[in-house]
Design an enzyme around this catalytic site. Structure first.
Site, PDB file in Angstrom:
ATOM      1  N   SER A 182      22.351 -24.252  -2.542  1.00  0.00           N
ATOM      2  CA  SER A 182      23.307 -24.610  -2.366  1.00  0.00           C
ATOM      3  C   SER A 182      24.867 -25.307  -0.867  1.00  0.00           C
ATOM      4  O   SER A 182      24.515 -26.665  -1.207  1.00  0.00           O
ATOM      5  CB  SER A 182      24.269 -23.372  -2.533  1.00  0.00           C
ATOM      6  OG  SER A 182      24.911 -22.785  -3.476  1.00  0.00           O
ATOM      7  N   GLU A 276      24.720 -24.915 -14.741  1.00  0.00           N
ATOM      8  CA  GLU A 276      25.215 -25.131 -13.511  1.00  0.00           C
ATOM      9  C   GLU A 276      26.568 -25.030 -13.540  1.00  0.00           C
ATOM     10  O   GLU A 276      26.318 -26.369 -13.140  1.00  0.00           O
ATOM     11  CB  GLU A 276      24.137 -24.983 -12.115  1.00  0.00           C
ATOM     12  CG  GLU A 276      24.214 -25.956 -11.924  1.00  0.00           C
ATOM     13  CD  GLU A 276      23.145 -25.540 -10.255  1.00  0.00           C
ATOM     14  OE1 GLU A 276      23.648 -24.783  -9.905  1.00  0.00           O
ATOM     15  OE2 GLU A 276      21.957 -25.884  -9.933  1.00  0.00           O
ATOM     16  N   HIS A 306      22.186 -20.490 -10.664  1.00  0.00           N
ATOM     17  CA  HIS A 306      22.366 -21.429  -9.330  1.00  0.00           C
ATOM     18  C   HIS A 306      21.151 -20.990  -8.187  1.00  0.00           C
ATOM     19  O   HIS A 306      20.905 -19.723  -8.325  1.00  0.00           O
ATOM     20  CB  HIS A 306      23.654 -20.922  -9.283  1.00  0.00           C
ATOM     21  CG  HIS A 306      24.432 -21.636  -7.932  1.00  0.00           C
ATOM     22  ND1 HIS A 306      24.265 -22.439  -7.280  1.00  0.00           N
ATOM     23  CD2 HIS A 306      24.017 -21.146  -6.103  1.00  0.00           C
ATOM     24  CE1 HIS A 306      24.035 -23.505  -5.768  1.00  0.00           C
ATOM     25  NE2 HIS A 306      24.674 -21.897  -5.774  1.00  0.00           N
TER      26      HIS A 306
END
Length: 344
Positions: A182, A276, A306
């Site tokens: 991320s 996502e 995610h």
């Protein structure tokens, strides 16, 4: 730009055009969406998503961001994993080792996710232990400075300090991979760029899981995204911009990995879910890197949450994704060894 496309264990919803062998970008669409994946999706929608929604309504409140990391103390690492704390110039870091680490001579610099707001080495300790066991590497994980007290530039400076520390303590760049999930995926790519700009040795590879790419101008969330409501994306933008102004950085947008991609970056693996909000970010990053001359493997996993890799103890697909990461790391080390041998 042309890409190669491969499929196995089902097909994701989107495809890229096929291309001749030898393309710099190779995409693999992988299956998913089983009963456990659905159960995890529903659980996160009922627990984490409402918290993110509440935060988006009032991001200026004194939210206990640090508490989120402490939740990770409930997650057990794999047996045989050792954690050792050490200091970098502006933050603490953790060294994660296994019985294989001492003999492998390999290193992973891991940057955790959390939208630059939350997370840390407690929250990620189980995933970090799995990375250490699968790669056999010593994993170095800085707890970089975060919003809203610090800028994303500060976080990148801490990541660069972690790489400098690794090199200064004997890490071989040809046996070192930069990895992150991320927001940490953003940092992993930007760390490679920053290292190149600083004249540091190139690492062997980059792994980016569900990478955040354009923090100040991200793609709108994929409809039905498990974690992030539309309102949260705009709030993330506002918080980052406000901190930049407070620190005297003005209104210039934060440099994006898609714009910073340049020739000379190491081979890269990007893993993303088709369902996502950051799907488009991952594809855009892979394309930008390939356009700049980097060999890229793009894996699109269908109907996963995610950073689903963190659920490797629960999801078959998460375990397979980590196996794929391990295979990529091995190939990256072998390729770097080959280049070094050719130069010698």
């Amino acid at each position: 730009m042309t890409t190669g496309t491969q499929r196995r264990r089902g097909s994701a919803r989107r495809t890229l055009s096929a291309a001749p062998a030898g393309s710099l970008l190779v995409r693999r669409d992988l299956g998913g969406g089983g009963v456990r994946s659905t159960a995890l999706d529903l659980t996160l929608r009922a627990t984490v998503r409402p918290l993110i929604t509440a935060w988006a309504l009032a991001p200026g409140l004194p939210w206990p961001y640090a508490v989120v990391d402490q939740v990770g103390r409930l997650l057990r690492p794999l047996p045989g994993t050792a954690f050792e704390r050490y200091r970098l110039p502006h933050c603490s870091a953790t060294r994660i080792t296994t019985a294989a680490s001492a003999d492998s001579g390999t290193t992973v610099v891991y940057l955790h996710g959390g939208a630059f707001l939350v997370g840390g080495n407690h929250l990620h300790r189980q995933l970090l232990s799995r990375v250490a066991h699968r790669t056999g590497a010593t994993v170095l994980a800085p707890e970089y400075r975060k919003l809203p007290r610090h800028t994303i530039t500060d976080a990148l400076e801490d990541a660069l300090d972690a790489y400098r520390h690794a090199l200064a303590h004997g890490a071989d760049p040809d046996r070192t991979v930069l990895m992150g999930d991320s927001a940490g995926g953003f940092l992993a790519v930007m760390l490679a760029v920053a290292a190149q700009r600083a004249g540091l040795p190139r690492p062997a590879g980059i792994v980016a899981m569900s990478p955040l790419v354009d923090f100040l101008a991200p793609e709108l969330p994929y409809p039905g995204c498990t974690l992030f409501p539309r309102s949260a994306i705009g709030r993330f933008q506002q918080v980052a911009a406000r901190v930049n102004r407070r620190k005297g950085l003005g209104d210039d947008p934060i440099e994006s990995p898609t714009h910073a991609a340049r020739r000379g970056l190491p081979p890269t693996l990007v893993q993303v879910s088709s369902a996502e909000s950051l799907y488009a970010d991952g594809v855009r990053l892979a394309e930008a890197l390939a356009d700049a001359g980097t060999a890229v493997e793009l894996e699109v996993w269908d109907k996963q949450v995610h950073v689903f890799q963190a659920a490797a103890g629960l999801l078959k697909e998460a375990g397979e994704a980590l196996e794929s990461i391990g295979g990529f790391v091995e190939r990256a080390f072998a390729a770097a060894d080959g280049v070094a041998a050719d130069i010698a």
